[in-house]
Motif scaffolding. Structure first.
Motif, short mmCIF file in Angstrom:
data_model
loop_
_atom_site.label_atom_id
_atom_site.label_comp_id
_atom_site.label_asym_id
_atom_site.label_seq_id
_atom_site.Cartn_x
_atom_site.Cartn_y
_atom_site.Cartn_z
N LEU A 242 0.82 -1.21 0.00
CA LEU A 242 0.00 0.00 0.00
C LEU A 242 0.85 1.26 0.00
CD1 LEU A 242 -2.79 -1.25 2.38
CD2 LEU A 242 -3.19 -0.28 0.11
N LYS A 243 0.33 2.28 -0.67
CA LYS A 243 1.01 3.56 -0.79
C LYS A 243 0.11 4.65 -0.21
CE LYS A 243 3.00 2.09 -5.22
NZ LYS A 243 3.12 2.41 -6.66
N PRO A 244 0.69 5.76 0.21
CA PRO A 244 -0.13 6.87 0.72
C PRO A 244 -1.21 7.30 -0.28
CG PRO A 244 2.15 7.24 1.29
CD PRO A 244 2.13 6.03 0.39
N GLU A 245 -0.93 7.22 -1.55
CA GLU A 245 -1.92 7.62 -2.56
C GLU A 245 -3.09 6.65 -2.67
OE1 GLU A 245 1.40 7.35 -2.98
OE2 GLU A 245 1.89 6.59 -4.99
N ASP A 246 -3.03 5.53 -1.97
CA ASP A 246 -4.17 4.61 -1.92
C ASP A 246 -5.18 5.04 -0.86
OD1 ASP A 246 -1.84 1.94 -2.39
OD2 ASP A 246 -3.20 2.78 -3.90
N THR A 247 -4.84 6.05 -0.07
CA THR A 247 -5.74 6.53 0.96
C THR A 247 -7.03 7.05 0.35
OG1 THR A 247 -3.95 7.12 2.47
CG2 THR A 247 -6.04 8.27 2.75
N ALA A 248 -8.15 6.50 0.79
CA ALA A 248 -9.46 6.86 0.24
C ALA A 248 -10.55 6.11 0.98
CB ALA A 248 -9.53 6.51 -1.25
N MET A 249 -11.78 6.51 0.71
CA MET A 249 -12.93 5.70 1.11
C MET A 249 -13.15 4.68 0.00
SD MET A 249 -15.19 5.37 3.55
CE MET A 249 -15.56 6.94 4.32
N TYR A 250 -13.24 3.43 0.37
CA TYR A 250 -13.42 2.37 -0.60
C TYR A 250 -14.87 1.87 -0.55
CZ TYR A 250 -8.47 2.10 -1.64
OH TYR A 250 -7.19 2.39 -2.07
N TYR A 251 -15.46 1.75 -1.73
CA TYR A 251 -16.86 1.35 -1.86
C TYR A 251 -16.98 0.07 -2.66
CZ TYR A 251 -17.81 6.18 -0.48
OH TYR A 251 -17.86 7.37 0.19
N CYS A 252 -17.87 -0.79 -2.21
CA CYS A 252 -18.25 -1.98 -2.95
C CYS A 252 -19.44 -1.61 -3.84
CB CYS A 252 -18.62 -3.06 -1.95
SG CYS A 252 -19.24 -4.59 -2.65
N ALA A 253 -19.46 -2.16 -5.04
CA ALA A 253 -20.56 -1.90 -5.96
C ALA A 253 -20.98 -3.19 -6.64
CB ALA A 253 -20.13 -0.87 -7.01
N ALA A 254 -22.26 -3.26 -7.03
CA ALA A 254 -22.78 -4.47 -7.65
C ALA A 254 -23.78 -4.13 -8.74
CB ALA A 254 -23.44 -5.36 -6.59
N ALA A 255 -23.87 -5.02 -9.72
CA ALA A 255 -24.84 -4.86 -10.80
C ALA A 255 -25.31 -6.24 -11.23
CB ALA A 255 -24.21 -4.13 -11.99
N TRP A 256 -26.58 -6.35 -11.60
CA TRP A 256 -27.14 -7.63 -12.02
C TRP A 256 -26.48 -8.15 -13.30
CZ3 TRP A 256 -29.53 -10.10 -8.43
CH2 TRP A 256 -30.35 -9.43 -7.51
N PRO A 257 -26.32 -7.34 -14.33
CA PRO A 257 -25.80 -7.89 -15.59
C PRO A 257 -24.33 -8.30 -15.49
CG PRO A 257 -26.82 -5.74 -15.93
CD PRO A 257 -26.62 -5.91 -14.47
N CYS A 258 -23.94 -9.26 -16.29
CA CYS A 258 -22.54 -9.59 -16.43
C CYS A 258 -21.87 -8.56 -17.34
CB CYS A 258 -22.37 -10.98 -17.04
SG CYS A 258 -23.04 -12.31 -16.02
N GLY A 259 -20.57 -8.41 -17.20
CA GLY A 259 -19.83 -7.56 -18.11
C GLY A 259 -19.83 -6.08 -17.79
N VAL A 260 -20.33 -5.68 -16.66
CA VAL A 260 -20.28 -4.27 -16.28
C VAL A 260 -18.87 -3.96 -15.78
CG1 VAL A 260 -21.23 -2.46 -14.81
CG2 VAL A 260 -22.72 -4.26 -15.71
N GLY A 261 -18.20 -3.01 -16.38
CA GLY A 261 -16.81 -2.72 -16.06
C GLY A 261 -16.64 -1.53 -15.14
N ILE A 262 -15.43 -1.37 -14.64
CA ILE A 262 -15.17 -0.29 -13.68
C ILE A 262 -15.15 1.08 -14.33
CG2 ILE A 262 -14.01 -1.73 -11.99
CD1 ILE A 262 -11.33 -0.82 -13.12
N LYS A 263 -15.11 1.13 -15.64
CA LYS A 263 -15.19 2.42 -16.33
C LYS A 263 -16.61 2.72 -16.82
CE LYS A 263 -10.36 2.53 -17.69
NZ LYS A 263 -10.05 3.52 -16.62
#
Length: 121
Positions: free
Chosen positions: A83-104
């Motif tokens: 881990l690096k200081p620049e990884d500091t953040a609030m981290y959120y879990c996300a979900a979607a019903w369809p397959c293939g939903v990407g992080i962008k």
């Protein structure tokens, strides 16, 4: 409706490790971790489909973070190493019903409340 509950955040020194967990109330095909640091836009960190081989990562965490899900596929994990200081953040879990939903994409429907990760130098 899908409820998501994150855990595992905390404070760690640079070079350390943390594992985040996200318990989902139901199975969804696409799941991901996002993060948001103060004053910055939310960014997708890592995503996964129903099969653990279908993963994607933002460039800044490749080789350091690993996303995976349990056999029942209702719990999502993010193993964070080096881990690096620049990884500091609030981290959120996300979900979607369809397959293939990407992080962008903007296709994640359900979000957790977040868990704070703080990395000190």
């Amino acid at each position: 409706q899908v409820q998501l509950m994150e855990s595992g955040g905390g404070s760690v020194q640079a070079g350390g490790s943390l594992r985040l967990s996200c318990a989902a109330s139901k199975f969804t095909c696409s799941m991901a971790w996002f993060r948001q640091a103060p004053g910055k836009e939310r960014e997708g960190v890592a995503g996964i489909g129903s099969g653990s081989s279908g993963t994607s990562y933002t460039d800044s965490v490749k080789g350091r973070f690993t996303i995976y899900r349990d056999n029942a596929k209702t719990t999502l994990y993010l193993q964070m190493n080096s881990l690096k200081p620049e990884d500091t953040a609030m981290y959120y879990c996300a979900a979607a019903w369809p397959c293939g939903v990407g992080i962008k994409d903007r296709g994640f429907t359900y979000w957790g409340q977040g868990t704070q990760v703080t990395v000190s130098s």
